[in-house]
Write a protein that holds these residues in place. Structure first.
Motif, PDB file in Angstrom:
ATOM      1  N   SER A  25      56.683  30.864  17.605  1.00  0.00           N
ATOM      2  CA  SER A  25      57.725  31.146  18.584  1.00  0.00           C
ATOM      3  C   SER A  25      57.610  30.198  19.764  1.00  0.00           C
ATOM      4  O   SER A  25      56.531  29.780  20.147  1.00  0.00           O
ATOM      5  N   ALA A  26      58.752  29.868  20.355  1.00  0.00           N
ATOM      6  CA  ALA A  26      58.764  29.007  21.540  1.00  0.00           C
ATOM      7  C   ALA A  26      58.342  29.788  22.776  1.00  0.00           C
ATOM      8  O   ALA A  26      58.006  29.213  23.797  1.00  0.00           O
ATOM      9  N   VAL A  27      58.346  31.110  22.702  1.00  0.00           N
ATOM     10  CA  VAL A  27      57.961  31.951  23.833  1.00  0.00           C
ATOM     11  C   VAL A  27      56.446  32.066  23.879  1.00  0.00           C
ATOM     12  O   VAL A  27      55.796  32.341  22.879  1.00  0.00           O
ATOM     13  N   SER A  28      55.882  31.855  25.053  1.00  0.00           N
ATOM     14  CA  SER A  28      54.437  31.903  25.230  1.00  0.00           C
ATOM     15  C   SER A  28      53.937  33.348  25.207  1.00  0.00           C
ATOM     16  O   SER A  28      54.633  34.263  25.610  1.00  0.00           O
ATOM     17  N   GLU A  29      52.714  33.547  24.754  1.00  0.00           N
ATOM     18  CA  GLU A  29      52.070  34.857  24.815  1.00  0.00           C
ATOM     19  C   GLU A  29      51.404  34.984  26.175  1.00  0.00           C
ATOM     20  O   GLU A  29      50.200  34.782  26.308  1.00  0.00           O
ATOM     21  N   HIS A  30      52.178  35.293  27.187  1.00  0.00           N
ATOM     22  CA  HIS A  30      51.641  35.387  28.539  1.00  0.00           C
ATOM     23  C   HIS A  30      51.049  36.779  28.724  1.00  0.00           C
ATOM     24  O   HIS A  30      51.745  37.731  29.011  1.00  0.00           O
ATOM     25  N   THR A  31      49.746  36.896  28.530  1.00  0.00           N
ATOM     26  CA  THR A  31      49.075  38.184  28.537  1.00  0.00           C
ATOM     27  C   THR A  31      48.414  38.442  29.886  1.00  0.00           C
ATOM     28  O   THR A  31      47.538  37.690  30.301  1.00  0.00           O
ATOM     29  N   ILE A  32      48.850  39.501  30.548  1.00  0.00           N
ATOM     30  CA  ILE A  32      48.242  39.909  31.810  1.00  0.00           C
ATOM     31  C   ILE A  32      47.711  41.320  31.635  1.00  0.00           C
ATOM     32  O   ILE A  32      48.453  42.227  31.276  1.00  0.00           O
ATOM     33  N   LYS A  33      46.431  41.482  31.877  1.00  0.00           N
ATOM     34  CA  LYS A  33      45.815  42.811  31.802  1.00  0.00           C
ATOM     35  C   LYS A  33      45.971  43.465  33.172  1.00  0.00           C
ATOM     36  O   LYS A  33      45.548  42.912  34.187  1.00  0.00           O
ATOM     37  N   THR A  34      46.588  44.633  33.206  1.00  0.00           N
ATOM     38  CA  THR A  34      46.793  45.356  34.450  1.00  0.00           C
ATOM     39  C   THR A  34      45.483  45.983  34.908  1.00  0.00           C
ATOM     40  O   THR A  34      44.768  46.591  34.119  1.00  0.00           O
ATOM     41  N   LEU A  35      45.180  45.818  36.197  1.00  0.00           N
ATOM     42  CA  LEU A  35      43.947  46.354  36.775  1.00  0.00           C
ATOM     43  C   LEU A  35      44.253  47.062  38.088  1.00  0.00           C
ATOM     44  O   LEU A  35      45.312  46.855  38.685  1.00  0.00           O
ATOM     45  N   ASP A  36      43.326  47.870  38.530  1.00  0.00           N
ATOM     46  CA  ASP A  36      43.436  48.578  39.801  1.00  0.00           C
ATOM     47  C   ASP A  36      42.037  48.636  40.409  1.00  0.00           C
ATOM     48  O   ASP A  36      41.328  49.623  40.274  1.00  0.00           O
ATOM     49  N   ARG A  37      41.639  47.532  41.066  1.00  0.00           N
ATOM     50  CA  ARG A  37      40.283  47.429  41.619  1.00  0.00           C
ATOM     51  C   ARG A  37      40.331  46.848  43.020  1.00  0.00           C
ATOM     52  O   ARG A  37      41.241  46.102  43.358  1.00  0.00           O
ATOM     53  N   ASN A  38      39.330  47.179  43.792  1.00  0.00           N
ATOM     54  CA  ASN A  38      39.256  46.701  45.172  1.00  0.00           C
ATOM     55  C   ASN A  38      38.079  45.752  45.354  1.00  0.00           C
ATOM     56  O   ASN A  38      36.986  46.012  44.857  1.00  0.00           O
ATOM     57  N   TYR A  39      38.339  44.680  46.095  1.00  0.00           N
ATOM     58  CA  TYR A  39      37.331  43.657  46.385  1.00  0.00           C
ATOM     59  C   TYR A  39      37.440  43.249  47.841  1.00  0.00           C
ATOM     60  O   TYR A  39      38.390  43.624  48.526  1.00  0.00           O
ATOM     61  N   ARG A  40      36.472  42.477  48.296  1.00  0.00           N
ATOM     62  CA  ARG A  40      36.543  41.853  49.616  1.00  0.00           C
ATOM     63  C   ARG A  40      36.484  40.344  49.421  1.00  0.00           C
ATOM     64  O   ARG A  40      35.707  39.846  48.615  1.00  0.00           O
ATOM     65  N   ASP A  41      37.331  39.642  50.174  1.00  0.00           N
ATOM     66  CA  ASP A  41      37.334  38.185  50.078  1.00  0.00           C
ATOM     67  C   ASP A  41      36.165  37.617  50.873  1.00  0.00           C
ATOM     68  O   ASP A  41      35.398  38.373  51.482  1.00  0.00           O
ATOM     69  N   PRO A  42      35.972  36.313  50.883  1.00  0.00           N
ATOM     70  CA  PRO A  42      34.821  35.724  51.583  1.00  0.00           C
ATOM     71  C   PRO A  42      34.773  36.033  53.082  1.00  0.00           C
ATOM     72  O   PRO A  42      33.707  36.018  53.687  1.00  0.00           O
TER      73      PRO A  42
END
Length: 86
Positions: A25-42
């Protein structure tokens, strides 16, 4: 620090430029796993991780008071962001 949902490394799923002529298929398999997590940036600012884009090998997250999704490569996210247990 190893982040379990971010450890997979996938290369390109297709080789060459004639993937469509080979029956794919010409359509890409754009797979995104849904998450719900919290982090702190630098800088210590909390961010909310909403997904992991396997194809682009990126972490998708939201910043407080900013309406658009942000993205970082997995290697950079693993190196600089710290998980916050709620």
């Amino acid at each position: 620090m190893q982040i379990s949902f971010l450890t997979s490394r996938r290369g390109p799923s297709r080789t060459g430029t004639n993937a469509v002529s080979q029956g794919e298929s010409a359509v890409s398999e754009h797979t995104i796993k849904t998450l719900d997590r919290n982090y702190r940036d630098p800088r210590g600012i909390p961010v909310h991780v909403t997904g992991w884009d396997r194809e682009r090998d990126q972490v998708i997250f939201m910043r407080p008071n900013y309406p658009h999704e942000c993205m970082q490569p997995v290697w950079k996210f693993q190196q600089f962001f710290k998980r916050v247990e709620v």
